[in-house]
Design a protein around this motif. Structure first.
Motif, PDB file in Angstrom:
ATOM      1  N   PRO A 181      50.969  18.608   4.822  1.00  0.00           N
ATOM      2  CA  PRO A 181      51.711  18.383   6.046  1.00  0.00           C
ATOM      3  C   PRO A 181      52.944  17.506   5.810  1.00  0.00           C
ATOM      4  CG  PRO A 181      49.343  18.125   6.425  1.00  0.00           C
ATOM      5  CD  PRO A 181      49.544  18.263   4.953  1.00  0.00           C
ATOM      6  N   CYS A 220      59.544  23.866   7.350  1.00  0.00           N
ATOM      7  CA  CYS A 220      58.829  23.799   6.062  1.00  0.00           C
ATOM      8  C   CYS A 220      58.955  25.159   5.394  1.00  0.00           C
ATOM      9  CB  CYS A 220      57.364  23.413   6.255  1.00  0.00           C
ATOM     10  SG  CYS A 220      56.303  24.771   6.772  1.00  0.00           S
ATOM     11  N   GLY A 274      55.587  17.678   0.897  1.00  0.00           N
ATOM     12  CA  GLY A 274      55.551  17.357   2.328  1.00  0.00           C
ATOM     13  C   GLY A 274      54.897  18.451   3.139  1.00  0.00           C
ATOM     14  N   VAL A 279      56.851  27.353   4.738  1.00  0.00           N
ATOM     15  CA  VAL A 279      56.031  28.453   5.262  1.00  0.00           C
ATOM     16  C   VAL A 279      56.686  29.067   6.499  1.00  0.00           C
ATOM     17  CG1 VAL A 279      53.832  28.991   6.427  1.00  0.00           C
ATOM     18  CG2 VAL A 279      53.840  27.695   4.297  1.00  0.00           C
ATOM     19  N   SER A 323      46.144  21.458  10.780  1.00  0.00           N
ATOM     20  CA  SER A 323      46.099  20.258   9.925  1.00  0.00           C
ATOM     21  C   SER A 323      46.152  18.978  10.758  1.00  0.00           C
ATOM     22  CB  SER A 323      47.267  20.273   8.936  1.00  0.00           C
ATOM     23  OG  SER A 323      48.508  20.133   9.609  1.00  0.00           O
ATOM     24  N   PRO A 377      56.755  22.357  13.412  1.00  0.00           N
ATOM     25  CA  PRO A 377      57.996  22.787  12.752  1.00  0.00           C
ATOM     26  C   PRO A 377      58.458  24.168  13.206  1.00  0.00           C
ATOM     27  CG  PRO A 377      56.518  21.814  11.160  1.00  0.00           C
ATOM     28  CD  PRO A 377      55.748  21.917  12.444  1.00  0.00           C
ATOM     29  N   CYS A 382      54.572  18.812  11.989  1.00  0.00           N
ATOM     30  CA  CYS A 382      53.125  19.065  12.031  1.00  0.00           C
ATOM     31  C   CYS A 382      52.331  17.767  11.926  1.00  0.00           C
ATOM     32  CB  CYS A 382      52.738  20.022  10.908  1.00  0.00           C
ATOM     33  SG  CYS A 382      53.482  19.568   9.326  1.00  0.00           S
TER      34      CYS A 382
HETATM   35 FE1  F3S Z   1      53.116  21.613   8.175  1.00  0.00          FE
HETATM   36 FE2  F3S Z   1      54.271  23.743   7.224  1.00  0.00          FE
HETATM   37 FE3  F3S Z   1      52.306  22.623   5.905  1.00  0.00          FE
HETATM   38  S1  F3S Z   1      53.741  23.368   9.330  1.00  0.00           S
HETATM   39  S2  F3S Z   1      51.009  21.737   7.479  1.00  0.00           S
HETATM   40  S3  F3S Z   1      54.305  21.712   6.301  1.00  0.00           S
HETATM   41  S4  F3S Z   1      52.591  24.799   6.173  1.00  0.00           S
END
Ligand code: F3S
Length: 428
Positions: free
Chosen positions: A317, A373, A315, A375, A145, A84, A123
């Motif tokens: 991963p 995502c 979601g 993060v 992951s 991502p 991911c």
């Molecule tokens: Fe994927 Fe983002 Fe989680 S890259 S594993 S959704 S922290």
């Protein structure tokens, strides 16, 4: 005695620069890693997966580095996918990302495209049928992951690559034969007994927390986990997700986030545990019994005083088609009071559109967000301060990477929070 890395004459030529500076630079990285880790040879890989592609991670220096490498003629020679990035390419303006972030991000993705990389931005490359690796396939994957899923559930072989090393491997089609590419390193050095019920995806994330914190970068062997898992679907249906696939991808992500696990085995369930039986356990393996998930749940539900939720995210991963179906089913006939992102790969989103799940989620006011995502996206600029998730890895990383306060619970609790705008009061 220190081992010596032996290169074939073809590999030596690449290293000498006869095939251009782009391939030479890549071979230097792969060979250097091989020497550092005591590899005796390089191995051909069938697939590479590149992580660290958000502008949040790359910055301008990272983009310049990639542009330079591309200008040297670097091209991938094996199928290669991307993790991502920091936004959804098709709807970044609608979602509210600033051009100052979006434009350099899209420039970075263009450089990857120039190198021949498929912009999957997910991911979960194992949820795309053309990239689903086979048992025993050697890979260079750089998403922790995904690495743990490939090694453990699919029986493929990959180390936890960094972004540049996975890209280098993709350019030369090889990785150094060390770590989890070697059979002997794949034996379990921890035996785990789980004495608590595991009823949800969130519980599997909590288990990943407890075990990851204890075993670090070890290889756990779960003695009795299969009883909490339905059988895996046949290989060709794995890409749809399933109750087992969704639990295992969450477990692996949490093991990798709270520890540094890259491989686990489940007795009578995962491929190597089935083919090797108890031989897969090292004689000096240590033992852990998991009697409670409470410490994990308390740590991951990090801000229990928070009740108003700005963003619910499912979601991590990336969601499977099966998870899209679960969310769509829950939301039928409901209207949301707060933002919901169901994050997934663009290929899965397209499949979800064809099945009608995306429309069902979006008519309720949620978004099935592709390519990114919570993060790796710049959440602060979207004024998100509080978040709810059912994913162990998201609960681990989002507070640090995106500066949010976190509530953690089951998918049902999270979706209920999306419907009301508030974290649900628990019964007990
Ligand atoms: Fe994927 Fe983002 Fe989680 S890259 S594993 S959704 S922290």
């Amino acid at each position: 005695m220190a081992k010596t890395l032996h290169l074939s004459s073809e590999e030596e030529e690449v290293l000498a620069g006869t095939e251009g500076p782009g391939r030479q630079r890549a071979m230097e990285i792969v060979a250097t890693l091989g020497r550092i880790y005591g590899a005796e040879r390089l191995l051909p890989i069938v697939h590479a997966h590149i992580a660290g592609v958000s502008y949040k991670n790359l910055g301008d220096a990272g983009i310049s580095f990639l542009q330079e490498w591309a200008a040297e003629g670097a091209q991938v020679v094996v199928p290669t996918t991307l993790n991502p990035m920091g936004l959804e390419e098709a709807r970044w303006q609608e979602i509210g990302f600033a051009p100052e972030f979006a434009l350099p991000q899209l420039k970075a993705i263009d450089v990857f495209r120039q190198m021949g990389i498929r912009p999957t931005m997910s991911c979960t490359p194992y949820l795309f049928s053309e990239y689903l690796p086979r048992v025993g396939a050697h890979l260079a994957w750089a998403e922790s992951s995904a690495v743990v899923f490939a090694n453990s559930v699919l029986g493929s072989y990959s180390n936890r690559e960094g972004g540049p090393s996975a890209l280098a491997a993709a350019i030369v089609g090889r990785t150094a034969a060390y770590g989890l590419h070697i059979e002997s390193a794949r034996r379990a050095n921890w035996v785990i007994d789980v004495a608590v019920p595991l009823r949800s995806i969130a519980d599997f994330g909590a288990l990943g927390y407890v075990v990851g914190k204890t075993v670090g970068n070890g290889v756990p062997y779960f003695r009795d986990l299969a009883r909490w898992l339905l059988p895996l679907p046949p290989r060709e249906q794995l890409v749809d997700g399933s109750p087992a696939v969704d639990r295992l991808k969450t477990l692996g992500a949490a093991l990798a986030a709270y520890g540094a696990v890259a491989l686990y085995h489940i007795a009578d369930y995962t491929p190597e545990a089935i083919s090797s039986g108890k031989e897969i356990i090292a004689p000096d393996a240590r033992h852990l019994r998991v009697d409670s998930l409470s410490p994990a749940l308390a740590a991951m539900d990090a801000d229990p005083d928070v009740t108003a939720i700005d963003l619910v995210t499912i979601g991590c991963p990336h969601a499977s088609l099966h998870e899209l179906a679960l969310v769509a089913d829950f939301l039928q006939g409901k209207r949301l009071r707060t933002k919901l992102w169901v994050t997934t790969g663009r290929i899965t989103r397209q499949r979800g559109l064809e099945a009608g799940y995306v429309q069902q989620i979006e008519v309720s006011g949620g978004m099935v967000v592709a390519d990114t995502c919570a993060v790796v996206a710049p959440l602060r600029s979207l004024h998100i301060h509080t978040m709810a998730t059912n994913a162990g890895k998201m609960a681990c990383y989002a507070p640090a990477h995106s500066g949010v306060k976190m509530r953690f619970g089951t998918m049902e609790q999270c979706l209920q929070a999306a419907v009301t705008g508030f974290w649900p009061v628990s019964d007990g």
